[in-house]
Design a protein around this motif. Structure first.
Motif, mmCIF file in Angstrom:
data_model
loop_
_atom_site.group_PDB
_atom_site.id
_atom_site.type_symbol
_atom_site.label_atom_id
_atom_site.label_comp_id
_atom_site.label_asym_id
_atom_site.label_seq_id
_atom_site.Cartn_x
_atom_site.Cartn_y
_atom_site.Cartn_z
ATOM 1 N N ASN A 106 0.848 -1.189 0.000
ATOM 2 C CA ASN A 106 0.000 0.000 0.000
ATOM 3 C C ASN A 106 0.885 1.241 0.000
ATOM 4 O O ASN A 106 1.856 1.313 0.754
ATOM 5 N N VAL A 107 0.528 2.215 -0.809
ATOM 6 C CA VAL A 107 1.318 3.445 -0.909
ATOM 7 C C VAL A 107 0.384 4.647 -0.799
ATOM 8 O O VAL A 107 -0.571 4.770 -1.565
ATOM 9 N N ASP A 108 0.652 5.529 0.149
ATOM 10 C CA ASP A 108 -0.099 6.773 0.236
ATOM 11 C C ASP A 108 0.178 7.615 -1.005
ATOM 12 O O ASP A 108 1.291 7.593 -1.546
ATOM 13 N N SER A 109 -0.810 8.402 -1.415
ATOM 14 C CA SER A 109 -0.739 9.079 -2.710
ATOM 15 C C SER A 109 0.202 10.281 -2.736
ATOM 16 O O SER A 109 0.296 10.972 -3.746
ATOM 17 N N ASP A 110 0.913 10.537 -1.640
ATOM 18 C CA ASP A 110 1.910 11.616 -1.660
ATOM 19 C C ASP A 110 3.292 11.147 -1.213
ATOM 20 O O ASP A 110 4.234 11.933 -1.199
ATOM 21 N N ASP A 111 3.435 9.872 -0.829
ATOM 22 C CA ASP A 111 4.741 9.351 -0.421
ATOM 23 C C ASP A 111 5.571 8.964 -1.637
ATOM 24 O O ASP A 111 5.056 8.807 -2.744
ATOM 25 N N LEU A 112 6.872 8.771 -1.427
ATOM 26 C CA LEU A 112 7.781 8.390 -2.498
ATOM 27 C C LEU A 112 8.397 7.034 -2.196
ATOM 28 O O LEU A 112 8.709 6.721 -1.044
ATOM 29 N N ILE A 113 8.586 6.238 -3.237
ATOM 30 C CA ILE A 113 8.971 4.841 -3.090
ATOM 31 C C ILE A 113 10.273 4.564 -3.831
ATOM 32 O O ILE A 113 10.475 5.037 -4.949
ATOM 33 N N SER A 114 11.130 3.766 -3.220
ATOM 34 C CA SER A 114 12.391 3.382 -3.842
ATOM 35 C C SER A 114 12.160 2.602 -5.131
ATOM 36 O O SER A 114 11.211 1.817 -5.253
ATOM 37 N N CYS A 115 13.068 2.784 -6.089
ATOM 38 C CA CYS A 115 12.969 2.075 -7.369
ATOM 39 C C CYS A 115 13.410 0.622 -7.265
ATOM 40 O O CYS A 115 13.281 -0.138 -8.228
#
Length: 260
Positions: A106-115
């Motif tokens: 799950n990812v919040d719509s303003d967080d950033l995720i590692s590639c």
């Protein structure tokens, strides 16, 4: 395979829809920036924002027709419901692909995720539950980020969990209301560790790199209620080492001149 689920708040409850859309575009690009192509992204929303770029069929938008939330509790229920719509769509996709299950994040719509997360799942994942070893917290408007230990206490975008097709919702809201305990990936991140690791005894491991940049701003649903940035939460990272954003431009598809 890794499946990302992103719930996006509605335009009607956004103080600044343009800013919400820009933050979401940044999040989606960071998710899509995976070095391993074996992933899917499901986004549940009331309306699709204007996109900054084109995406292939690994990104799917799910338009929901649920009631527009008003209060903070309504917003949290709306977020939960949208995550389950994502999981329901993912279940249908996995069945079509003859897959027994997949890892979910799950990812919040303003967080950033590692590639690097999809590659980790494809080549090294053997446990049922993974949490990030550490991550970063960014207060919008600054030129640096703070390193945080145990970021999962503050941020929900820190868990990668394997779910079989049978564990995924199969009838939208009805599953959420009547079978909440049967679907182990509750969107309430404070419950995940206790529920899956302490009680259900699922196998657990740490992802050995920072997975997430938690964004603190004035459009986040949790920040809307001043829930995540109170005094107790700040104590977890106030003394941590500051890191310049430029150090993480490639890994998180971010730079200090982009919406920051």
């Amino acid at each position: 395979m890794l499946i990302f689920c992103i719930p996006l708040r509605s335009k009607e409850v956004s103080k600044n829809w343009n800013k919400v859309s820009k933050l979401f575009n940044r999040t989606l690009e960071s998710v899509y920036n995976q070095t391993n192509p074996d992933f899917r992204v499901f986004v549940a929303c009331h309306q699709i924002p204007t996109l900054d770029r084109a995406y292939d069929d690994r990104v799917q938008f799910i338009i929901v027709n649920t009631k527009i939330p008003i209060t903070y509790l309504d917003m949290m229920d709306d977020k939960d419901s949208k995550i389950y719509h994502c999981q329901n769509a993912a279940r249908k996709y996995l069945i079509e692909q003859n897959c027994e299950g997949a890892y979910f994040m799950n990812v919040d719509s303003d967080d950033l995720i590692s590639c690097k997360i999809a590659d980790f799942v494809a080549n090294k994942a053997t446990k049922q539950v993974y949490t990030s070893r550490h991550g970063y917290i960014y207060f919008e408007g600054l030129t640096y980020m703070k390193k945080a230990r145990r970021l999962e206490r503050t941020c929900g975008s820190c868990f990668v969990i394997y779910l079989s097709v049978n564990q995924l919702p199969h009838n939208d809201q009805g599953f959420l209301l009547n079978n909440i305990d049967k679907c182990p990936f509750t969107p309430h991140h404070s419950d995940i560790w206790h529920k899956l690791i302490n009680i259900k005894k699922w196998s657990h491991g740490f992802i050995p790199f920072a997975t997430t940049i938690y964004i603190v701003n004035n459009v986040n649903v949790s920040n809307f209620a001043n829930h995540q940035i109170g005094k107790n939460r700040r104590l977890e990272y106030r003394f941590e080492l500051r890191r310049k954003i430029s150090h993480y431009e490639k890994e998180f598809n971010i730079n200090q001149n982009t919406y920051l």
